[in-house]
Design an enzyme around this catalytic site. Structure first.
Site, short mmCIF file in Angstrom:
data_model
loop_
_atom_site.label_atom_id
_atom_site.label_comp_id
_atom_site.label_asym_id
_atom_site.label_seq_id
_atom_site.Cartn_x
_atom_site.Cartn_y
_atom_site.Cartn_z
N ASN A 197 4.00 -9.27 -3.33
CA ASN A 197 4.01 -9.75 -4.82
C ASN A 197 5.18 -10.15 -5.22
OD1 ASN A 197 5.58 -7.37 -5.47
ND2 ASN A 197 3.58 -6.35 -5.49
N ARG A 198 5.56 -10.36 -6.34
CA ARG A 198 6.90 -10.98 -6.90
C ARG A 198 7.86 -10.19 -6.79
NH1 ARG A 198 5.77 -13.78 -12.44
NH2 ARG A 198 5.03 -11.89 -12.82
N GLU A 200 8.07 -7.40 -4.63
CA GLU A 200 8.44 -7.41 -3.49
C GLU A 200 9.32 -8.38 -2.83
OE1 GLU A 200 4.33 -4.66 -2.55
OE2 GLU A 200 4.46 -6.88 -2.20
N ASP A 265 -5.18 -5.31 -2.53
CA ASP A 265 -6.07 -4.76 -1.54
C ASP A 265 -7.25 -5.69 -1.63
OD1 ASP A 265 -4.37 -2.56 -1.10
OD2 ASP A 265 -5.66 -1.20 -2.38
#
Length: 311
Positions: A197-198, A200, A265
């Site tokens: 994601n952004r 991360e 997930d």
């Protein structure tokens, strides 16, 4: 609607999910007053629920789409581990859980009052080295029997051997999707696709000031890790897929966001399922984006049905 041939292929697709297995517990109640002991609400619990979390939620999402799904991970020799085993069986997921007598099963307890999460309490311990070695041996024995591999890393210690797992799977020609964590992605080198994601991605490549800079940094990372693709999930901005000769932007679905927990997930499970069924990558990402948009409208870790996806 999804092409009938992919819908039929889902039921013969075999997916192995490996990673940090958790038990999500939800306590629902009413808040009518503030505690006299401290400035916190008093929640009178009315209902309790348990759901599969972490890598187990990835497996649950894949199974909900009709995929033959197996889960490899570690839980404790305790009541919570028994609950995970029971729910896996109920969901039709083949369990390859290693029971570690030295630790407790990871639990995330969420207390919810008036449909609002008030607090989350985490219980977690790192698996022992001996159990992790057994898990790697088991992975090496299992991987040949599956079409697609998903490595779900929540940085809880269950994927310390991730580099060896990727190497083994790739040597067998398997597609490997990784949901990453941490500030060092080099251990995921050689995987087919990474889904940060952004926040991360920022931890790894640093901030960017415009799309051109982001594209350069993301493509440099993808190339350095020898990956087919990198999928950046961007919340309200949708997703961006970085390929060797192409960058594809997929806009977010216009939907009210109720709860984002577990959305990643759902995305990786749906994408892996579609790839396992033979769907082209860009189409698989589009379907996964749709699934993510549906699941954020549900409370807690949830799944998307075949009917909701038009399968």
């Amino acid at each position: 609607m999804i092409d009938a041939k992919f819908s039929a292929a889902l039921t013969t697709t075999r997916m192995l999910v490996v990673g940090d297995v958790m038990l999500d517990r939800y306590w629902f109640g009413e808040v009518t007053r503030i505690s006299p002991e401290a400035p916190v609400p008093i929640v009178r619990i009315r209902k309790r629920e348990e759901r599969l979390g972490g890598a187990a939620n990835v497996a649950r999402n894949a199974a909900a789409l009709g995929v033959h799904t197996a889960l490899l991970g570690v839980v404790g020799q305790d009541e919570a581990g028994d609950a995970v085993e029971r729910m896996l069986s109920e969901a039709g997921i083949h369990s390859f859980l290693n029971r570690d007598q030295a630790i407790s099963t990871i639990i995330k307890l969420r207390v919810i009052g008036q449909q609002q999460q008030l607090v989350r309490v985490d219980f977690e311990e790192v698996p022992t080295d001996a159990v992790l070695r057994d898990k790697l041996t088991q992975f090496n024995a299992l991987v040949a029997d599956f079409d697609v591999i998903v490595l779900s890393d929540y940085a809880k210690g269950g994927l310390v051997n991730v580099a060896e797992m990727i190497a083994k799977a790739k040597a067998l020609g398997k597609r490997v999707l990784v949901d990453p964590k941490g500030d060092d992605f080099t251990r995921y080198a050689g995987a087919s696709l990474l889904t940060p994601n952004r926040s991360e991605l920022i931890r790894v490549i640093g901030p960017w000031h415009n799309e051109e800079e982001l594209t350069t940094k993301a493509q440099n990372l993808r190339q350095s890790l020898h990956m087919e693709a990198l999928l950046l999930t961007r919340s309200e901005e949708g997703m961006t897929l970085y390929l060797d000769q192409q960058v594809v932007n997929i806009p977010a679905m216009a939907r009210e966001v109720f709860d984002v927990s577990g959305a990643g997930d759902t995305v990786i499970a749906t994408m892996a399922a579609m790839l396992g069924a033979g769907m082209p990558l860009i189409d698989a990402v589009t379907v996964a984006n749709r699934a993510g948009g549906i699941v954020v409208g549900k409370l807690g870790t949830a799944t998307v049905t075949r009917e909701e996806l038009g399968i």
